[in-house]
Design a protein around this motif. Structure first.
Motif, short mmCIF file in Angstrom:
data_model
loop_
_atom_site.label_atom_id
_atom_site.label_comp_id
_atom_site.label_asym_id
_atom_site.label_seq_id
_atom_site.Cartn_x
_atom_site.Cartn_y
_atom_site.Cartn_z
N ASP A 40 6.50 -4.10 4.47
CA ASP A 40 7.68 -4.12 3.45
C ASP A 40 7.07 -4.89 2.04
OD1 ASP A 40 9.45 -3.08 5.26
OD2 ASP A 40 10.24 -5.12 5.81
N GLY A 41 5.88 -5.15 2.27
CA GLY A 41 5.10 -5.71 1.01
C GLY A 41 5.38 -7.08 0.91
N ASN A 42 6.02 -7.60 2.07
CA ASN A 42 6.25 -9.03 1.85
C ASN A 42 4.67 -9.96 2.55
OD1 ASN A 42 8.81 -9.05 1.23
ND2 ASN A 42 9.53 -8.70 3.38
N ASN A 43 4.70 -11.10 1.76
CA ASN A 43 3.27 -11.67 2.10
C ASN A 43 3.55 -12.31 3.42
OD1 ASN A 43 1.09 -13.44 2.49
ND2 ASN A 43 1.03 -14.07 0.45
N ASN A 44 2.92 -12.02 4.48
CA ASN A 44 3.01 -12.36 5.79
C ASN A 44 1.64 -12.83 6.73
OD1 ASN A 44 3.54 -13.19 8.51
ND2 ASN A 44 4.71 -11.10 8.82
N ASN A 45 1.22 -14.28 6.31
CA ASN A 45 0.00 -14.57 6.93
C ASN A 45 -0.16 -14.42 8.42
OD1 ASN A 45 -1.00 -15.01 4.65
ND2 ASN A 45 -0.22 -17.22 4.41
N ASN A 46 0.87 -14.19 9.22
CA ASN A 46 0.86 -14.19 10.56
C ASN A 46 0.91 -12.67 11.19
OD1 ASN A 46 0.73 -16.86 11.10
ND2 ASN A 46 3.01 -17.05 10.57
N ASN A 47 1.03 -11.72 10.13
CA ASN A 47 0.81 -10.32 10.57
C ASN A 47 -0.50 -10.07 11.25
OD1 ASN A 47 1.01 -7.59 10.64
ND2 ASN A 47 1.06 -7.42 8.56
N LYS A 48 -0.25 -9.40 12.40
CA LYS A 48 -1.44 -9.21 13.52
C LYS A 48 -2.15 -7.78 13.12
CE LYS A 48 0.70 -11.53 17.60
NZ LYS A 48 1.20 -11.48 18.68
N ASN A 49 -1.33 -7.21 12.26
CA ASN A 49 -1.94 -6.05 11.70
C ASN A 49 -2.55 -6.14 10.57
OD1 ASN A 49 -1.15 -4.53 14.10
ND2 ASN A 49 0.92 -4.18 13.20
N SER A 50 -3.20 -7.15 10.07
CA SER A 50 -3.83 -7.34 8.76
C SER A 50 -5.12 -6.56 8.65
CB SER A 50 -4.23 -8.78 8.61
OG SER A 50 -3.13 -9.65 8.51
N THR A 51 -5.30 -5.93 7.49
CA THR A 51 -6.28 -5.07 7.54
C THR A 51 -7.37 -5.51 6.47
OG1 THR A 51 -5.13 -3.64 5.72
CG2 THR A 51 -5.04 -3.08 7.93
N LEU A 52 -8.65 -5.14 6.18
CA LEU A 52 -9.64 -5.64 5.57
C LEU A 52 -9.84 -4.56 4.51
CD1 LEU A 52 -11.85 -7.92 4.41
CD2 LEU A 52 -13.20 -6.73 6.33
N SER A 53 -9.72 -4.64 2.88
CA SER A 53 -10.24 -3.58 2.55
C SER A 53 -11.21 -4.15 1.51
CB SER A 53 -9.01 -3.14 1.37
OG SER A 53 -8.72 -4.11 0.58
N LEU A 54 -12.17 -3.29 1.41
CA LEU A 54 -13.52 -3.45 0.62
C LEU A 54 -13.55 -2.73 -0.59
CD1 LEU A 54 -15.89 -3.79 3.78
CD2 LEU A 54 -14.78 -5.70 2.42
N ASP A 55 -14.20 -3.47 -1.71
CA ASP A 55 -14.22 -2.85 -2.70
C ASP A 55 -15.93 -2.69 -2.76
OD1 ASP A 55 -11.88 -2.91 -4.01
OD2 ASP A 55 -12.17 -4.75 -4.98
N VAL A 56 -16.23 -1.31 -2.49
CA VAL A 56 -17.95 -1.04 -2.10
C VAL A 56 -18.49 -0.50 -3.16
CG1 VAL A 56 -19.34 0.11 -0.65
CG2 VAL A 56 -17.30 -1.05 0.38
N ASP A 57 -19.63 -0.96 -3.62
CA ASP A 57 -20.40 -0.34 -4.51
C ASP A 57 -21.17 0.78 -3.81
OD1 ASP A 57 -22.18 0.61 -6.46
OD2 ASP A 57 -22.63 -1.18 -7.45
N HIS A 58 -20.90 2.01 -4.03
CA HIS A 58 -21.66 2.96 -3.09
C HIS A 58 -23.02 3.31 -3.46
CE1 HIS A 58 -18.01 4.33 -1.10
NE2 HIS A 58 -17.35 4.34 -2.16
N ASP A 59 -23.24 2.94 -4.79
CA ASP A 59 -24.83 2.97 -5.05
C ASP A 59 -25.59 1.92 -4.30
OD1 ASP A 59 -24.34 5.05 -6.81
OD2 ASP A 59 -24.10 3.84 -8.69
N ASP A 60 -25.11 0.91 -4.34
CA ASP A 60 -25.34 -0.33 -3.23
C ASP A 60 -25.71 0.23 -2.01
OD1 ASP A 60 -25.95 -2.18 -5.47
OD2 ASP A 60 -24.25 -3.49 -4.93
#
Length: 136
Positions: free
Chosen positions: A11-31
Motif C-alpha cells: 500500500d506504499g506504507n513504510n513497514n520495517n517488518n515487511n517480510k517481502n522487502s526487496t533490494l533494488s540496486l542502482d547499477v552502473d552497467h559500464d562498471d
C-alpha cells in the motif's frame, strides 16, 4: 552502485517488518561490463597458465639427493646439518636449473664446510664423544 531497501508494503506504507522487502540496486552497467571483462581476462590468463603445464615444472627441480644419500655422500651425521643441506640443495637447484649432480655435490660439500666451521653442522652442540659420562 547504491543500495536502496524498499521497506514499503504493497500500500506504499513504510513497514520495517515487511517480510517481502526487496533490494533494488542502482547499477552502473559500464562498471559491470568492465568487471566482467576483467574477470574474463583473468580466466583466460589462468587457462594460458594451465596450458604451459606449470605444475610439471617441479619435476625439473627434483633433488639429486635425499637425506640418506647426503649422509652417505658427504659423510655427515643425521640431524640439523642434513636438513640445512637439503634446503641448500633446493635453493641451489632453483638458482642453477642446469646444474649437474657433480656441481650440486661440490656446492653442498662447500656448504657443509661452512656449516662445520660455524659449528652449525652439529646443531651447535658438542658431539657425544666429547661429553663426560653422567654421574650415577
Amino acid at each position: 552502485a547504491t543500495d536502496h531497501w524498499n521497506d514499503d508494503d504493497d500500500d506504499g506504507n513504510n513497514n520495517n517488518n515487511n517480510k517481502n522487502s526487496t533490494l533494488s540496486l542502482d547499477v552502473d552497467h559500464d562498471d559491470v561490463k568492465a568487471t566482467v571483462a576483467r574477470y574474463a581476462a583473468f580466466v583466460d590468463a589462468v587457462r594460458d597458465t594451465n596450458q604451459l603445464d606449470l605444475d610439471a615444472i617441479w619435476e625439473s627441480f627434483a633433488p639429486y639427493y635425499d637425506g640418506n644419500q647426503l649422509m652417505a655422500e658427504l659423510s655427515v651425521e643425521g640431524g640439523k646439518a642434513v636438513g640445512l643441506l637439503l634446503e641448500e640443495q633446493r635453493n641451489f637447484l632453483l638458482a642453477n636449473r642446469d646444474a649437474s649432480k657433480e656441481q650440486c655435490r661440490a656446492h653442498l660439500a662447500h656448504h657443509l664446510d661452512i656449516l662445520r666451521a660455524s659449528g652449525t653442522a652439529d646443531g651447535g652442540r658438542k658431539s657425544r664423544s666429547n661429553k663426560k659420562p653422567r654421574a650415577s
